[in-house]
Design a protein around this motif. Sequence first.
Motif, mmCIF file in Angstrom:
data_model
loop_
_atom_site.group_PDB
_atom_site.id
_atom_site.type_symbol
_atom_site.label_atom_id
_atom_site.label_comp_id
_atom_site.label_asym_id
_atom_site.label_seq_id
_atom_site.Cartn_x
_atom_site.Cartn_y
_atom_site.Cartn_z
ATOM 1 N N SER A 141 -40.710 33.156 -32.638
ATOM 2 C CA SER A 141 -41.735 32.801 -33.616
ATOM 3 C C SER A 141 -42.998 32.303 -32.951
ATOM 4 O O SER A 141 -44.114 32.651 -33.352
ATOM 5 C CB SER A 141 -41.183 31.731 -34.560
ATOM 6 O OG SER A 141 -40.786 30.570 -33.834
ATOM 7 N N GLY A 142 -42.854 31.506 -31.900
ATOM 8 C CA GLY A 142 -44.031 31.010 -31.193
ATOM 9 C C GLY A 142 -44.798 32.113 -30.514
ATOM 10 O O GLY A 142 -46.037 32.084 -30.466
ATOM 11 N N SER A 143 -44.080 33.112 -29.995
ATOM 12 C CA SER A 143 -44.764 34.247 -29.347
ATOM 13 C C SER A 143 -45.595 35.018 -30.359
ATOM 14 O O SER A 143 -46.713 35.451 -30.056
ATOM 15 C CB SER A 143 -43.736 35.172 -28.699
ATOM 16 O OG SER A 143 -43.020 34.507 -27.693
ATOM 17 N N GLY A 144 -45.046 35.204 -31.573
ATOM 18 C CA GLY A 144 -45.814 35.896 -32.610
ATOM 19 C C GLY A 144 -47.077 35.152 -32.971
ATOM 20 O O GLY A 144 -48.156 35.747 -33.098
ATOM 21 N N ALA A 145 -46.974 33.826 -33.135
ATOM 22 C CA ALA A 145 -48.162 33.033 -33.456
ATOM 23 C C ALA A 145 -49.155 33.042 -32.303
ATOM 24 O O ALA A 145 -50.372 33.129 -32.513
ATOM 25 C CB ALA A 145 -47.743 31.602 -33.798
ATOM 26 N N ALA A 146 -48.643 32.952 -31.074
ATOM 27 C CA ALA A 146 -49.537 32.974 -29.910
ATOM 28 C C ALA A 146 -50.247 34.317 -29.798
ATOM 29 O O ALA A 146 -51.443 34.375 -29.470
ATOM 30 C CB ALA A 146 -48.730 32.689 -28.642
#
Length: 489
Positions: A158-163
Motif C-alpha cells: 500500500s505504501g508503494s502505491g501511495a509513493a
Amino acid sequence: MSTAAPSRPRTRATVIEQRPLRNPDIGSPQVMTRRGWWLIVLNFLVPGSAQVLAGDRRLGRFGLGATLALWTVLVLVALGAVLMPSQTFAIATGAFIPDFLAWLRWVPLTLVQVAAVGYAVLWIVLTIDTLRLVRLVRTGRLARFAIAVVSIVLLVLSGSGAAWAAQAAGTTRDAFADLFGQSAAVVPPSDGYYNILLLGADSGEGRDSMRYDSISVVSINAETGATTITGIPRDMPHFPFAPGPMQDKYPNGHQGVANATCGWGSGINQLRTEVEVCQDGDALYPDARSAGSTPAVEATKDAAEGILGIQIPYYVFIDMHGFAALVDALGGVDITVEQRLPKGGGPAYSGQPAEDWAIGWIEAGPQHMDGDTAQWYARSRYTTSDFDRMKRQRVLQEAILAQSTPQNVLTRFQDVAAAGTAIVETDLPQGLIAPTLVDLALKAKEQPVTTLELTPEGGIDEYDPDYAYVQQLVQATLHPPAATEDPAS
C-alpha cells in the motif's frame, strides 16, 4: 396477566460473545489469532475500520473518512479518464487556469502529491496501531510471526502505491512545466489546422555547425484530429520565406552562403548555422527567446511557411543525441525494415565498402527495435538516398505514435517523462496542450496518419522545386475535395 421474563444479567462472557473484536477472550490463543487476522485484513482493505471496531474510535473515524474521501476521488478520476479524458488531464495539470494566473498551474498536482504522502503516513500509523490492537503475545506461537510479516508486506504494498502516486504527480507537474511554455499565447487554428514544425538534430557539445537532419510539419485537423506529416527535404534549395526578416533579406528566395563557417549551399538545413553563427539572429528575431524559441527555429518556421503556404506558429525540437532514451522508455518500437542498413558514421573515403566501416547492421524484415537501433534506422543514409531516409523517419514517427498508447505511457510513465524533458524543446503553450491537443490526440489514435513527402517521387524537382505546385499539393492533401454524391443513386 403475564409477566416479562427477567432479563439476563450482562456478564463479561456476554460482552465477549457480542463484541469479540473489541472485547476478546484474551485467554484463548485461537480466538486472539482469528481476531488478529481479521484486524489485519480490515486495516488493509478499509483503513480505519480496525480502530472503529477494536480500538480508538476517533482515530478510526479519521482513517475511515480519509479512506472514503480517497475512494471518492479515485472513482471520479476514473470516470473522468473514461468519459472526459482531455478535460480531466486539463484539471490535473492546471491547464484550465487562465494565462494571467499561470503561476498557479502547479497547485492541483502538488495537492495530489501532498495528499498521497499524507495518506501513506496515515496508513503507516494505522498499521502500527492495528498491530498493537492485535496483541501478538496473546495469539498462537506461529501466528505471531505470520501476522507481523503479512502486516509489513501489506504495508509495503500500500505504501508503494501511495509513493508511486506522489512521485508520478510530481513528475507530471515538473515535466509539464519544463516542456511547455506558461506564458506563450495560444494561436487559433489556421485554415482548420494546428501546424507544428518538427525538427530533429544532434545538439551535443561543440556542434556550432549543427544542422537539422529531419524537418517536417505536423498538421492536426482542429475538429477530427486527423494528422498529416509533410516531410521537407533538408537540402531543398532556393526556397521562399514567409513575410518577415528573412524575406526582407532574401526577397527572391534563399540564396545561401558558400563558406565552411556558415555552411554550404542554399538548403533549408543550413539556416541554423547561418542565422545563429554567421548573423545576428537576436537582432533578426528579437522576441524569439522570450517566447521559448530561438532565432534559428523562427527562421526555419518562416522557410517552412514559405515552402508550404501554411501558418506554422509552433515547433518541437527533438535532440537525436538522446532520442534513443525515449524509444527505450516506450519499450521499443516495431518496424518492418525494407532493406539492410548499416550503422556507423560513414566511409572514410569515397567508395569505401560499408562492410569496412559499419559498426553493425539492421537486417531487413520485421524488427522490434531498441532506442539505439531506431536511431540508426532514422539516420542511416550512406547506402541509400536522403529521400529514403526521409521515408524511414516518417515510418519511425508513426511507430512511436502507435507505441505511445495511454496504457503504455502510464506503465512506463517515469522513464517516458524523464526522457521527454531531456530531449524535447518546444514553444507549445500549456493552454493548448490540454484539453485541445490531448483531445485531438485521442481522436487521432483512431485514424491513419497521412504522409506527404516533397521528393522526386511526388513530382518535386529536387534541384529546382516548383513552390507554387508544392503549395497546391499541400492544400489538396489538407483539404481534399469533398466526395460528390451521384445524382443517379
